[in-house]
Design an enzyme around this catalytic site. Structure first.
Site, PDB file in Angstrom:
ATOM      1  N   LYS A  17      39.605  38.661  44.247  1.00 59.04           N
ATOM      2  CA  LYS A  17      39.503  39.681  45.304  1.00 59.04           C
ATOM      3  C   LYS A  17      38.739  40.902  44.833  1.00 59.04           C
ATOM      4  CE  LYS A  17      42.568  42.407  43.087  1.00 59.04           C
ATOM      5  NZ  LYS A  17      42.280  43.718  42.536  1.00 59.04           N
ATOM      6  N   ASP A 145      49.472  41.675  43.371  1.00 60.80           N
ATOM      7  CA  ASP A 145      48.314  41.077  44.041  1.00 60.80           C
ATOM      8  C   ASP A 145      48.529  39.614  44.433  1.00 60.80           C
ATOM      9  OD1 ASP A 145      46.842  43.399  43.810  1.00 60.80           O
ATOM     10  OD2 ASP A 145      45.913  42.811  41.911  1.00 60.80           O
TER      11      ASP A 145
HETATM   12  O1  C5P Z   1      52.079  43.727  39.609  1.00 58.05           O
HETATM   13  P1  C5P Z   1      51.105  43.556  38.479  1.00 58.05           P
HETATM   14  O2  C5P Z   1      51.710  42.825  37.320  1.00 58.05           O
HETATM   15  O3  C5P Z   1      49.798  42.983  38.901  1.00 58.05           O
HETATM   16  O4  C5P Z   1      50.785  45.025  37.973  1.00 58.05           O
HETATM   17  C1  C5P Z   1      50.247  45.263  36.697  1.00 58.05           C
HETATM   18  C2  C5P Z   1      50.452  46.726  36.328  1.00 58.05           C
HETATM   19  O5  C5P Z   1      49.621  47.555  37.148  1.00 58.05           O
HETATM   20  C3  C5P Z   1      51.849  47.264  36.534  1.00 58.05           C
HETATM   21  O6  C5P Z   1      52.657  46.994  35.419  1.00 58.05           O
HETATM   22  C4  C5P Z   1      51.587  48.747  36.698  1.00 58.05           C
HETATM   23  O7  C5P Z   1      51.377  49.361  35.440  1.00 58.05           O
HETATM   24  C5  C5P Z   1      50.258  48.773  37.425  1.00 58.05           C
HETATM   25  N1  C5P Z   1      50.421  48.915  38.882  1.00 58.05           N
HETATM   26  C6  C5P Z   1      50.827  50.117  39.407  1.00 58.05           C
HETATM   27  N2  C5P Z   1      50.992  50.251  40.756  1.00 58.05           N
HETATM   28  C7  C5P Z   1      50.721  49.218  41.594  1.00 58.05           C
HETATM   29  C8  C5P Z   1      50.279  47.972  41.081  1.00 58.05           C
HETATM   30  C9  C5P Z   1      50.145  47.855  39.708  1.00 58.05           C
HETATM   31  O8  C5P Z   1      51.052  51.087  38.675  1.00 58.05           O
HETATM   32  N3  C5P Z   1      50.889  49.379  42.903  1.00 58.05           N
END
Ligand code: C5P
Length: 305
Positions: A17, A145
């Site tokens: 994406k 995501d």
């Molecule tokens: O959810 P995911 O594992 O993809 O997110 C990776 C990191 O990105 C999280 O641990 C966080 O540090 C950051 N993040 C965030 N706010 C979001 C999505 C991701 O701070 N809405």
């Protein structure tokens, strides 16, 4: 009807994406930031082939550098399969063969696409038959995501980016992606954004997707979309990788209508006026020794192929 394919397994394809708009609000106590984003799924896909097995195992291959991808229990696709098994109580196992084409740690949701594909593949292989809504809910527990990689197309994401509403999009948008030889860690980029905001004494306002973005997507108008592209993580990514600034300028100089860092980067996405221009741009950038590839969006979400 069985979903098991001729070769005795299930092959699922899930897209990477681009966030064509990403407004980042404040940080919650759980470390996640409040987002308002417009996602577009693009024609760069992860394939996951699930075959029956007594255990849950994984192997990873790819067209991209997969050096940073774990093949142990921490792999997001394996965690997705395990979560599905736990939630449905199945005792069946699977071997997951992940074939990556989305740059690793590139800001394009490749790991999330692996997880989405693994959920759909194992659900079909095991006959657990979850509804799309149930898969979305499991996906959200794996990463912000993942729900979008399941849904695909064009969507607005709020909350952590995992609360989705499909958006209308007409036509197709042509992009040229430039891959970076080194990845960026998403948590590092969010941390850098917090640091920069603290340094500037800038508070974060409640994020919202601007109406002009939705209009541009609905009209299928790349020039209009170019005017409204925004990524609040870009400044933080450029702070960690100042070399990307020159790359952004280079793409514009070679004819892109706009360029932005994709998600947390370091992949840079250039928007082209049409497929022809994208072809010329990717050729020009490749001639300069860059890893440039042409993609288009929106495309479908994770599905059996
Ligand atoms: O959810 P995911 O594992 O993809 O997110 C990776 C990191 O990105 C999280 O641990 C966080 O540090 C950051 N993040 C965030 N706010 C979001 C999505 C991701 O701070 N809405």
């Amino acid at each position: 009807m069985t979903l098991i394919q001729d070769f005795g397994g299930v092959r699922v394809r899930a897209p990477g994406k681009i966030n064509v708009f990403l407004a980042v609000g404040g940080r919650h106590d759980d470390g996640y930031h409040e987002l308002a984003t417009a996602f577009q799924a693009v024609s760069l896909y992860e394939d996951v082939v699930a075959t029956a097995s007594d255990e849950l195992t994984i192997s990873v291959t790819g067209d991209v550098d997969i050096a940073g991808v774990p093949e142990d229990e921490s792999n997001l696709a394996l965690r997705a399969a395990r979560l599905l098994a736990e939630e449905t109580g199945t005792r069946l196992g699977a071997h997951l063969d992940v074939r990556k084409a989305v740059p690793v740690a590139g800001g394009m949701g490749g790991g999330s696409a692996d997880a989405a594909a693994a959920l759909v593949a194992c659900d079909a292989l095991w006959g657990t038959g979850l509804a799309a809504r149930e898969l979305q809910e499991l996906g959200a527990r794996l990463g912000a995501d993942v729900p979008f990689a399941l849904m695909g197309g064009t969507a607005i994401g709020t909350g952590r980016g995992d609360r989705l509403n499909p958006a209308l999009a007409r036509g197709r948008f042509d992009w040229v992606l430039v891959e970076s030889p080194f990845g960026l860690s998403t948590p590092d980029v969010y941390r850098e954004l917090d640091r920069l905001r603290e340094e500037e004494g800038a508070g974060a306002s409640a994020p919202a997707v601007e109406a002009t973005v939705l209009q541009a997507l609905r009209a299928g108008d790349p020039e209009a979309l170019a005017e409204t592209l925004r990524n609040d993580l870009q400044e933080a990514a450029l702070s960690l990788r100042p070399d990307l600034r020159a790359l952004l300028d280079r793409g514009i100089a070679r004819g892109a209508v706009a360029g932005l860092v994709s998600g947390s980067g370091p992949t840079v996405a250039f928007l082209a006026a049409d497929a022809e221009q994208a072809k010329r741009l990717s050729r020009a950038l490749r001639d300069e020794g860059l890893r440039a590839m042409r993609v288009h969006g929106p495309v479908h979400g994770a599905r059996v192929v």
